[in-house]
Enzyme design. Structure first.
Site, mmCIF file in Angstrom:
data_model
loop_
_atom_site.group_PDB
_atom_site.id
_atom_site.type_symbol
_atom_site.label_atom_id
_atom_site.label_comp_id
_atom_site.label_asym_id
_atom_site.label_seq_id
_atom_site.Cartn_x
_atom_site.Cartn_y
_atom_site.Cartn_z
ATOM 1 N N CYS A 234 -8.591 -5.527 41.023
ATOM 2 C CA CYS A 234 -8.132 -4.078 40.618
ATOM 3 C C CYS A 234 -8.408 -3.336 41.859
ATOM 4 O O CYS A 234 -7.945 -3.447 43.130
ATOM 5 C CB CYS A 234 -8.863 -3.660 39.386
ATOM 6 S SG CYS A 234 -7.962 -1.926 38.692
ATOM 7 N N ASP A 328 1.266 -7.881 34.359
ATOM 8 C CA ASP A 328 0.328 -6.789 34.633
ATOM 9 C C ASP A 328 0.916 -5.470 34.487
ATOM 10 O O ASP A 328 1.885 -4.925 34.808
ATOM 11 C CB ASP A 328 -0.081 -7.068 36.286
ATOM 12 C CG ASP A 328 -1.257 -5.994 36.581
ATOM 13 O OD1 ASP A 328 -1.692 -4.975 35.755
ATOM 14 O OD2 ASP A 328 -1.722 -5.937 37.687
ATOM 15 N N HIS A 362 -3.363 -8.137 33.564
ATOM 16 C CA HIS A 362 -4.288 -7.281 34.723
ATOM 17 C C HIS A 362 -5.584 -8.057 34.781
ATOM 18 O O HIS A 362 -6.128 -8.526 35.852
ATOM 19 C CB HIS A 362 -4.344 -6.065 34.468
ATOM 20 C CG HIS A 362 -4.958 -5.404 35.777
ATOM 21 N ND1 HIS A 362 -4.503 -5.180 36.846
ATOM 22 C CD2 HIS A 362 -6.376 -4.655 35.798
ATOM 23 C CE1 HIS A 362 -5.449 -4.629 37.665
ATOM 24 N NE2 HIS A 362 -6.439 -4.140 37.087
#
Length: 420
Positions: A234, A328, A362
């Site tokens: 991230c 994601d 994600h």
């Protein structure tokens, strides 16, 4: 006599288990349930229905679940789909050294999906899932500015050194670093905001902070080699890409579902300043279930006005591995990775690889982490969407974890042996 067997009963959280049932009548419908209570007191559970075979047995390596939280042959399915009793909570080990996750497996001799929670199982087992192997040491790091936790494998080494970064949740998260140390790496779980005396919010990325962390790792007597690696996800992956680009100490970088530009926060390194692409919070979306989608908040990396915010990855001297989930819902991660690789190719650079996983979301983490499609974040008032589909996401975690370790061993370690 009905028996539920789970082996091994004590293991690392990223290791597979063998789950078997014996002593049942043939063609008996049973429910298998896994459950645990995390360190915050939140109860997690999963259930699946199976039919016993002609021998009165159920072997999860061969038997297909017919219903429940998943279907089909999934030997570790009960662990992959553990879900919180309180909606939107994420299972995350905080204290990796003092205790494991204790997961209870219960066998019920009927369809227990609609039964009373007070029904008694016919057999039960409890397994310990540790995030640190025997002999691994944890050392609190408080350098000039650096805050984190260093995990040291047993033995003299030298071992490859790795910095471990998480994203917008902030704080100090240690479970991936402790697992890396359990696999033979000296791993530094690095906090960079919302921890101790660090800034409460990430207003700017000062790359000298991360350079200091790299130098601490390189200077440790157990760390060998001329450079260190980074594993990040991230916002951390965005920072890791900048580290790979501007810090010569970084020789192997794993970017999990990140971007190829500075977003929302500027980058500063000595005399260098990279302004960010502003977040477009006017584009935030709220789903019918009250979930927050930030997918459209991320600015356009191909817009002419944003070219100065792109990370010049062609300057990276080390190897880069992009790991992306094609489902994601937080970033368009695959597009960002492909843009970075295209830019490198335009400059004749081939020091990058892409692992792309259809159906993965994600939060691609080590295999011990259950699939989490949405969860709370301390900086938002609504749960965030992460995306993905449980079975595909679990497969991506298992495959990528092996590939990440192979990548790090290959590019960081010229002595010693891999624990894969």
């Amino acid at each position: 006599m009905v028996r539920l067997t789970v082996t091994p009963k004590v293991s690392l959280a990223d290791e597979p288990l063998k789950i078997q049932v014996s002593g049942l009548p043939p063609s008996q419908l049973v429910t298998l349930q896994a459950s645990l209570t995390d360190e915050k007191g939140v109860f997690f559970y999963s259930r699946a229905l199976y039919w016993s075979d002609k021998a009165g047995e159920v072997d999860l390596e061969r038997a297909a679940a017919t219903g429940g939280d998943y279907a089909g042959v999934q030997p570790m399915g009960l662990f992959h789909v553990l879900k919180p009793e309180k909606p939107f909570y994420r299972l995350m080990k905080r204290d990796v050294m003092q205790s494991p996750f204790q997961i209870r497996l219960d066998l019920f001799d009927s369809n227990h999906l609609f039964s009373s929670p007070h029904d008694q199982p016919v057999a039960s087992q409890t397994v310990d899932r540790w995030y640190v192997a025997p002999g691994v040491q944890r050392v609190q790091i408080r350098g000039n500015r650096v805050r984190g936790a260093l995990f040291l494998p047993p033995g003299d080494g030298p071992f490859p050194g790795v910095i471990d970064l998480f994203g917008g949740i902030g704080g100090l998260i240690e479970f991936r670093a402790s697992l890396l140390a359990s696999r033979g790496f000296v791993a530094l779980a690095l906090a960079y905001f919302a921890y101790e005396d660090l800034p409460s919010c990430l207003d700017e990325v000062d790359l000298e902070y991360f350079e200091e962390a790299a130098n601490i790792l390189l200077g440790h007597p157990k760390v060998g080699g001329a450079g260190v690696g980074v594993v990040a996800i991230c916002k951390g992956a965005e920072i890791a890409l900048a580290m790979a680009t501007f810090l010569p100490q970084i020789t192997a970088t794993v970017c999990i579902n990140g971007t190829n530009a500075m977003h929302g926060t500027a980058l500063r390194y000595r005399h260098l300043y990279v302004s960010p692409i502003p977040y477009r919070f006017e584009c935030v979306q709220i789903t019918a279930l009250g979930l927050l989608s930030l997918y459209s908040v991320i600015g356009d990396t191909q817009a002419e006005a944003n070219q100065g915010s792109l990370i010049p990855v062609e300057k990276a001297l080390g190897q880069i591995l992009f790991v992306v989930g094609e489902s994601d819902q937080n970033y368009n991660s695959k597009a960002f990775a492909e843009e970075a690789m295209e830019r490198m190719g335009q400059h004749g650079r081939k020091n990058c690889t892409l692992l792309s996983y259809p159906g993965a979301g994600h939060l691609i983490e080590p295999p011990g982490s259950p699939f989490c499609s949405c969860s709370w974040n301390p900086f938002f008032s609504l749960p965030l969407m992460w995306g993905g589909e449980a079975h595909a996401h679990a497969a991506a975690q298992e495959h990528s974890w092996r590939e990440i370790q192979k990548f790090l061993w290959h590019h960081l370690c010229h002595t010693g042996s891999s624990k894969l």
